[in-house]
Design a protein around this motif. Structure first.
Motif, PDB file in Angstrom:
ATOM      1  N   SER A 182      15.278  -7.664 -13.834  1.00 23.25           N
ATOM      2  CA  SER A 182      14.873  -8.352 -15.063  1.00 23.25           C
ATOM      3  C   SER A 182      13.360  -8.413 -15.119  1.00 23.25           C
ATOM      4  O   SER A 182      12.690  -8.112 -14.129  1.00 23.25           O
ATOM      5  N   GLY A 183      12.841  -8.847 -16.261  1.00 26.53           N
ATOM      6  CA  GLY A 183      11.389  -8.900 -16.422  1.00 26.53           C
ATOM      7  C   GLY A 183      10.783 -10.224 -16.004  1.00 26.53           C
ATOM      8  O   GLY A 183       9.585 -10.449 -16.199  1.00 26.53           O
ATOM      9  N   SER A 184      11.575 -11.120 -15.417  1.00 21.98           N
ATOM     10  CA  SER A 184      11.034 -12.435 -15.049  1.00 21.98           C
ATOM     11  C   SER A 184       9.936 -12.317 -14.010  1.00 21.98           C
ATOM     12  O   SER A 184       9.963 -11.428 -13.155  1.00 21.98           O
ATOM     13  N   ALA A 185       9.017 -13.306 -14.069  1.00 24.99           N
ATOM     14  CA  ALA A 185       7.907 -13.322 -13.119  1.00 24.99           C
ATOM     15  C   ALA A 185       8.384 -13.730 -11.736  1.00 24.99           C
ATOM     16  O   ALA A 185       9.458 -14.322 -11.571  1.00 24.99           O
ATOM     17  N   THR A 186       7.562 -13.413 -10.740  1.00 27.00           N
ATOM     18  CA  THR A 186       7.948 -13.664  -9.346  1.00 27.00           C
ATOM     19  C   THR A 186       6.938 -14.542  -8.620  1.00 27.00           C
ATOM     20  O   THR A 186       6.927 -14.603  -7.406  1.00 27.00           O
ATOM     21  N   LYS A 187       6.083 -15.235  -9.373  1.00 22.65           N
ATOM     22  CA  LYS A 187       4.996 -15.980  -8.730  1.00 22.65           C
ATOM     23  C   LYS A 187       5.530 -17.075  -7.811  1.00 22.65           C
ATOM     24  O   LYS A 187       6.441 -17.822  -8.183  1.00 22.65           O
ATOM     25  N   GLY A 206       5.697 -20.599  -5.955  1.00 22.90           N
ATOM     26  CA  GLY A 206       5.275 -21.970  -6.189  1.00 22.90           C
ATOM     27  C   GLY A 206       5.321 -22.413  -7.644  1.00 22.90           C
ATOM     28  O   GLY A 206       4.800 -23.467  -7.995  1.00 22.90           O
ATOM     29  N   ALA A 207       5.945 -21.602  -8.494  1.00 22.73           N
ATOM     30  CA  ALA A 207       6.044 -21.992  -9.908  1.00 22.73           C
ATOM     31  C   ALA A 207       7.027 -23.154 -10.064  1.00 22.73           C
ATOM     32  O   ALA A 207       7.861 -23.408  -9.196  1.00 22.73           O
ATOM     33  N   ASP A 233      17.336 -24.140  -7.742  1.00 21.87           N
ATOM     34  CA  ASP A 233      16.166 -23.509  -8.358  1.00 21.87           C
ATOM     35  C   ASP A 233      16.416 -22.006  -8.367  1.00 21.87           C
ATOM     36  O   ASP A 233      16.553 -21.393  -7.307  1.00 21.87           O
ATOM     37  N   LEU A 234      16.472 -21.440  -9.568  1.00 24.11           N
ATOM     38  CA  LEU A 234      16.799 -20.012  -9.665  1.00 24.11           C
ATOM     39  C   LEU A 234      15.562 -19.106  -9.759  1.00 24.11           C
ATOM     40  O   LEU A 234      15.694 -17.926 -10.059  1.00 24.11           O
ATOM     41  N   ASN A 235      14.377 -19.657  -9.455  1.00 23.91           N
ATOM     42  CA  ASN A 235      13.183 -18.803  -9.533  1.00 23.91           C
ATOM     43  C   ASN A 235      13.279 -17.569  -8.634  1.00 23.91           C
ATOM     44  O   ASN A 235      12.821 -16.502  -8.991  1.00 23.91           O
ATOM     45  N   ARG A 236      13.886 -17.753  -7.478  1.00 20.12           N
ATOM     46  CA  ARG A 236      14.001 -16.608  -6.561  1.00 20.12           C
ATOM     47  C   ARG A 236      15.147 -15.676  -6.947  1.00 20.12           C
ATOM     48  O   ARG A 236      15.207 -14.540  -6.474  1.00 20.12           O
ATOM     49  N   GLN A 281       5.184 -18.077   5.585  1.00 13.77           N
ATOM     50  CA  GLN A 281       5.299 -19.465   5.098  1.00 13.77           C
ATOM     51  C   GLN A 281       5.936 -19.508   3.716  1.00 13.77           C
ATOM     52  O   GLN A 281       6.641 -20.434   3.369  1.00 13.77           O
ATOM     53  N   GLU A 282       5.666 -18.496   2.923  1.00 16.29           N
ATOM     54  CA  GLU A 282       6.211 -18.488   1.562  1.00 16.29           C
ATOM     55  C   GLU A 282       7.556 -17.772   1.499  1.00 16.29           C
ATOM     56  O   GLU A 282       8.089 -17.529   0.416  1.00 16.29           O
TER      57      GLU A 282
END
Ligand code: ADP
Ligand code: MG
Length: 488
Positions: free
Chosen positions: A36-41, A43-44, A155-158, A200-201
């Motif tokens: 998908s085009g979602s960002a991967t930054k 700590g968002a 949290d579905l950011n990842r 760490q991240e």
């Protein structure tokens, strides 16, 4: 760690050897996710980088991100591995709250990258570790259990971020080799820019497979897999604990169950999570939403041409061109920025002395300040000037340390500091001879004693010259002149 298996093995007095294989999950450096085009930054704000695809809305279709594919190919090339022109995305089916699709898109029988190898520099020589495969897969979301006592948040950011799973052969034999292996992978990927390696991240995690066997056995023992360990130190602790646990069981005549275990970092022990699942438990099948991945040979060849000089080659070159030993070269190629800084310095100054001062005083200072070399308060050019001042005898090593401190504080160049503080070493033979002559004339009695055999007095004369010159007399030259004039 006296009673432990590595000791037993090294001393050869006991019977066990540890076998380790790693499945490393490396997050692909990419601005958007695998499908998908979602960002991967990192700590968002939770759930701020989630598209309908990442949250698995019905009817949404994944679209492969070509950049992620290229990154996997580049990494495969960096691991000296075979790139497969045809590979397949499969669904790995399991249920978990942070996996909204109910399956992970991964690669099973046909991964994008096949067998490769990585070289480790160990104190006992270089060691080759086989790579079994590298495949692309999606990351899951994250369940958060510790924000609220009654609820779990997701949290579905990842979710959907591209991972490369790099599977090693069971070639590793100790926690030290695991340390070297992870660091080497990390270095290679950072050179390539395919994974930032930030543990760490969570950009680099590993499942650690451990078994033990009697030394001399041809067959491997039953392995346990420790899931998702996110620091090298924890990997090493988990291996030690696990190997000892298994040895103890075997010594008691018990057998080892093939299990998936977790490492409890607070108690420093591994605990059973579940008996090991088999591949068929996951009901792998090709994802019908995605076509097989066909990679033209031309793309692979083109990418090959874009690869930077990698650490192994650079190390070799540093040894040949700059006369460094293996250890020095290793340290100086461990990060691209460090190697660049070194090369800049080495071009302007003595190559060997530059390496010594970089690995000593410069690294200690950066470490102390928690700075990356790219933020060094001393520029490569100024550092090279300092090295040259030492090399030419303008200042002594002892004075150089003072100059170094002042350079850190002021950012000034060493010439300016040496001039303004009058720190120059006295290296003019004429001037020094004058001082030496004065000292010898003042101490005629001692000169006579020296000449009649009391050679210990030499140190006395050196001391006097140093005193007279305010500590700035060039020691080597002082010795030479003293010897010459005491003969006469
Ligand atoms: P799975 O998904 O079942 O864990 P993989 O093939 O992905 O299987 O990974 C297996 C990992 O376990 C590899 O890194 C391999 O080197 C390692 N391994 C296999 N057999 C052993 C063993 N007997 N002892 C230690 N590690 C092993
Ligand atoms: Mg596994």
């Amino acid at each position: 760690m006296n009673k432990d298996v590595f000791d037993y093995f090294i001393k050869g007095e006991k019977k066990y050897e540890v076998i380790i294989g790693l499945e490393v999950h490396a997050q692909v450096s990419s601005n958007s996710k695998l499908f998908s085009g979602s960002a991967t930054k990192f700590g968002a704000e939770p759930n701020s980088q989630v598209s309908l695809i990442d949250s698995a809305f019905p009817g949404m279709l994944p679209v492969i991100n070509k950049e992620c594919v290229k990154q996997a190919i580049r990494t495969g090339l960096g691991l000296n591995a075979k790139i497969n022109n045809n590979s397949v995305f499969d669904r790995k089916n399991y249920f978990y709250a942070d996996l909204p699709q109910g399956y992970q898109i991964s690669q099973y029988k046909n991964p994008i990258v096949g067998e490769g190898k990585v070289l480790l520099d160990m104190p006992y020589g270089s060691k080759e570790v086989g790579i079994e495969r590298l495949h692309l897969e999606q990351d899951a979301g994250k369940s958060i259990h510790d924000v609220d006592p009654l609820n779990t948040y997701v949290d579905l950011n990842r979710s959907g971020i591209a991972l490369m799973e790099i599977v090693s052969k069971p070639d590793l034999r100790s926690p030290e080799e695991v340390n070297a292996y992870i660091k080497k992978l990390r270095t290679i990927m950072r050179y390539l820019g395919t994974c930032d390696g930030n543990m760490q991240e969570g950009s680099l995690r590993a499942d650690v497979n451990v078994s033990v066997r009697q030394v001399g056995d041809k067959n491997f023992g039953t392995r346990c897999e420790i899931k998702n360990v996110n620091s090298i130190k924890f990997m090493q602790m988990a291996i030690e604990y696990e190997a000892n646990r298994q040895v103890k069981l075997l010594d008691e005549g018990k057998k080892i169950d093939q299990e998936t275990r977790l490492f409890d970092t607070k108690k420093n022990e591994t605990r059973s999570m579940r008996s090991k699942e088999d591949a068929h438990d996951y009901r792998y099948f090709p994802d019908p939403d995605l076509l097989p991945l066909k990679i033209e040979q031309k793309l692979i060849d083109d990418l090959k041409k874009t690869l930077p000089e990698l650490p192994d080659n650079k190390k070799e070159r540093f040894m040949n061109d700059y006369g460094l030993n293996s250890y020095e070269a290793n340290v100086l190629v461990s990060e691209k920025e460090i190697s660049n800084y070194y090369e800049e310095v080495a071009k302007l100054s003595d190559k060997k002395l530059a390496a010594t001062w970089m690995m000593g005083d410069l690294f200690a200072m950066l470490n102390d300040k928690g700075l990356n070399i790219s933020k060094s308060p001393i520029s490569a050019k100024n550092f090279a000037e300092l090295v040259q001042s030492i090399k030419s005898g303008e200042i002594s090593g002892r004075i150089a340390k003072e100059v170094f401190e002042l350079m850190v504080k002021s950012g000034d160049n060493p010439k300016k500091i040496i001039e303004s503080k009058g720190m120059k070493q006295q290296s003019d033979p004429k001037e020094l001879e004058k001082i030496v002559n004065e000292i010898l004339t003042k101490n005629k009695d001692k000169v006579d004693q020296y000449k009649s055999g009391k050679e210990k007095l030499f140190g006395f004369f050196v001391g006097q010259v140093m005193k007279q010159s305010g500590g700035k007399a060039n020691p080597q030259l002082t010795n030479e002149i003293l010897k010459k004039l005491l003969k006469g």
